[in-house]
Write an enzyme that holds these catalytic residues in place. Structure first.
Site, PDB file in Angstrom:
ATOM      1  N   HIS A 179       3.106  -0.564   0.223  1.00 28.52           N
ATOM      2  CA  HIS A 179       2.423   0.136   1.315  1.00 28.52           C
ATOM      3  C   HIS A 179       1.477  -0.748   2.124  1.00 28.52           C
ATOM      4  O   HIS A 179       1.023  -0.350   3.193  1.00 28.52           O
ATOM      5  CB  HIS A 179       1.616   1.311   0.763  1.00 28.52           C
ATOM      6  CG  HIS A 179       0.333   0.891   0.103  1.00 28.52           C
ATOM      7  ND1 HIS A 179       0.285   0.388  -1.178  1.00 28.52           N
ATOM      8  CD2 HIS A 179      -0.954   0.864   0.566  1.00 28.52           C
ATOM      9  CE1 HIS A 179      -0.959   0.088  -1.477  1.00 28.52           C
ATOM     10  NE2 HIS A 179      -1.735   0.362  -0.457  1.00 28.52           N
ATOM     11  N   ARG A 180       1.148  -1.951   1.652  1.00 29.92           N
ATOM     12  CA  ARG A 180       0.142  -2.780   2.319  1.00 29.92           C
ATOM     13  C   ARG A 180       0.555  -3.124   3.747  1.00 29.92           C
ATOM     14  O   ARG A 180       1.733  -3.373   4.033  1.00 29.92           O
ATOM     15  CB  ARG A 180      -0.091  -4.077   1.547  1.00 29.92           C
ATOM     16  CG  ARG A 180      -0.797  -3.907   0.227  1.00 29.92           C
ATOM     17  CD  ARG A 180      -2.280  -3.728   0.404  1.00 29.92           C
ATOM     18  NE  ARG A 180      -2.952  -3.620  -0.882  1.00 29.92           N
ATOM     19  CZ  ARG A 180      -4.251  -3.401  -1.029  1.00 29.92           C
ATOM     20  NH1 ARG A 180      -5.013  -3.258   0.029  1.00 29.92           N
ATOM     21  NH2 ARG A 180      -4.789  -3.313  -2.221  1.00 29.92           N
TER      22      ARG A 180
END
Length: 359
Positions: free
Chosen positions: A208-209
């Site tokens: 998700h970064r």
């Protein structure tokens, strides 16, 4: 009764807050006002955590999400300031490194309210990460910095933030959460049965970064690496809404098993029964360790350097070859997970430090 305000906005913060909120209720000496900024807003990323973990419902929800970093932080500042003016707490508690963290710290500090930063001192030394900017700025203005490790204390000393009465090595409060909620997860989660997952025969993955999702080539390489692992061991990924949108927009195809985001009990069950973890999440790196699982870190660095130094994790970035090599290495590696890297009874220690600050 003395009053504090807790600012929350994202899944890892809900997990950590559950521990401290329970201790606050048990002691009965503090009134805790919970403010949810709305940064994580869908049911599986937010509401389910409050329900499952019996965290008191937020008194305020600002419903701020889906904006640029500047707009989100600015709107949070305005909303939190209004709440602090009305509630008049002695201190504000912030967790981790999100926009919610920074907004809560700034609003409190500008009003002369003490700021308590739980999970202070962590550094990736990557200023491209919004989280790195948030944590540095928050540490600089906090009145009590609660560091999970010696590395966090050392980082603050190097930056000149350190003062003996201000910086405390508390240990990692997430360890308390995993220990307390694992039994409940065993009783209440059936996700492994629903997905027909075999014990120790699947890999749990999350991505998700921003650095991985904004750069589509990196994201494609990560999914290629996961596909290669999937050819040997089933890969299951609860897909973050932002990642899902980018995957769909760029028509990224994958052979791995994609599921919707899951609650904390389901995540603990997946962690307990998986073979290993692939993630770019800081929180999940530690949760893997607490569940005695090796972790492949899909980033170029980690704040949790002790996991790598002690052989519990490997950094592979978005390199698909390194990802497969790490999988091959860990699938037969035995590690001593009894090593205590993150303290014990952390929540109680943090509670006592807060009481000392506001006495």
């Amino acid at each position: 009764m003395k009053k504090i305000v807790t600012i929350l906005g994202a899944r890892p913060q809900f997990v950590k807050a559950a521990v401290l909120s329970r201790i606050i209720r048990e002691h009965g000496e503090l009134e805790e006002i919970i403010v949810h900024t709305g940064q994580h807003f869908d049911q599986n990323m937010s509401d389910i955590f409050f329900e499952e973990m019996e965290i008191p419902k937020p008194k305020f929800n600002l419903h701020i999400n889906g904006l640029s970093h500047a707009a989100m932080t600015g709107q949070m500042l305005i909303g939190i300031e209004k709440i602090l003016l009305d509630e008049k707490p002695l201190a504000v508690v912030v967790y981790g490194d999100t926009n919610s963290t920074l907004a809560g710290a700034l609003a409190a500090k500008k009003m002369g309210i003490k700021v308590i930063h739980i999970e202070a001192g962590l550094r990736s030394f990557n200023m491209r990460m919004p989280e790195e900017i948030n944590r540095i700025a928050t540490d600089t203005i906090s009145d009590l910095l609660l560091c999970p490790t010696d590395v966090g204390v050392h980082n603050l000393k190097k930056e000149g933030v350190f003062r003996s009465e201000k910086v405390v090595k508390s240990g990692d409060i997430m360890k308390d959460a995993v220990a307390y909620y694992s039994k409940m997860a065993n009783e209440k989660s059936s996700i492994c049965n629903k997905l027909s997952l075999e014990e120790n025969n699947f890999v749990l993955a999350t991505i998700h970064r921003q650095d991985n999702t904004v750069h589509v080539e990196k994201l494609k390489a990560i999914f290629t690496g996961l596909d290669e692992i999937n050819a040997h061991c089933k890969v299951v990924m609860p897909l973050h809404p932002r990642t899902k949108k980018i995957v769909q927009e760029n028509k990224i195809e994958t052979s791995i098993t994609i599921i919707e985001p899951v609650g904390y009990f389901d995540m603990l069950s997946l962690l307990k029964h998986c073979r290993m973890v692939v993630t770019d999440s800081g929180g999940l790196q530690k949760e893997a360790y607490f569940n005695k699982k090796h972790c492949i870190i899909a980033r170029e660095e980690t704040e949790w350097v002790e996991l790598v130094e002690n052989g519990f994790a490997k950094i592979v970035g978005s390199n698909q070859l390194k990802m497969k090599e790490a999988f091959d290495y860990f699938k037969s590696k035995k590690s001593d997970f009894s090593k205590n890297l993150y303290g014990k009874d952390v929540g109680l220690k943090i509670y006592n430090e807060i009481m000392n600050l506001i006495k």
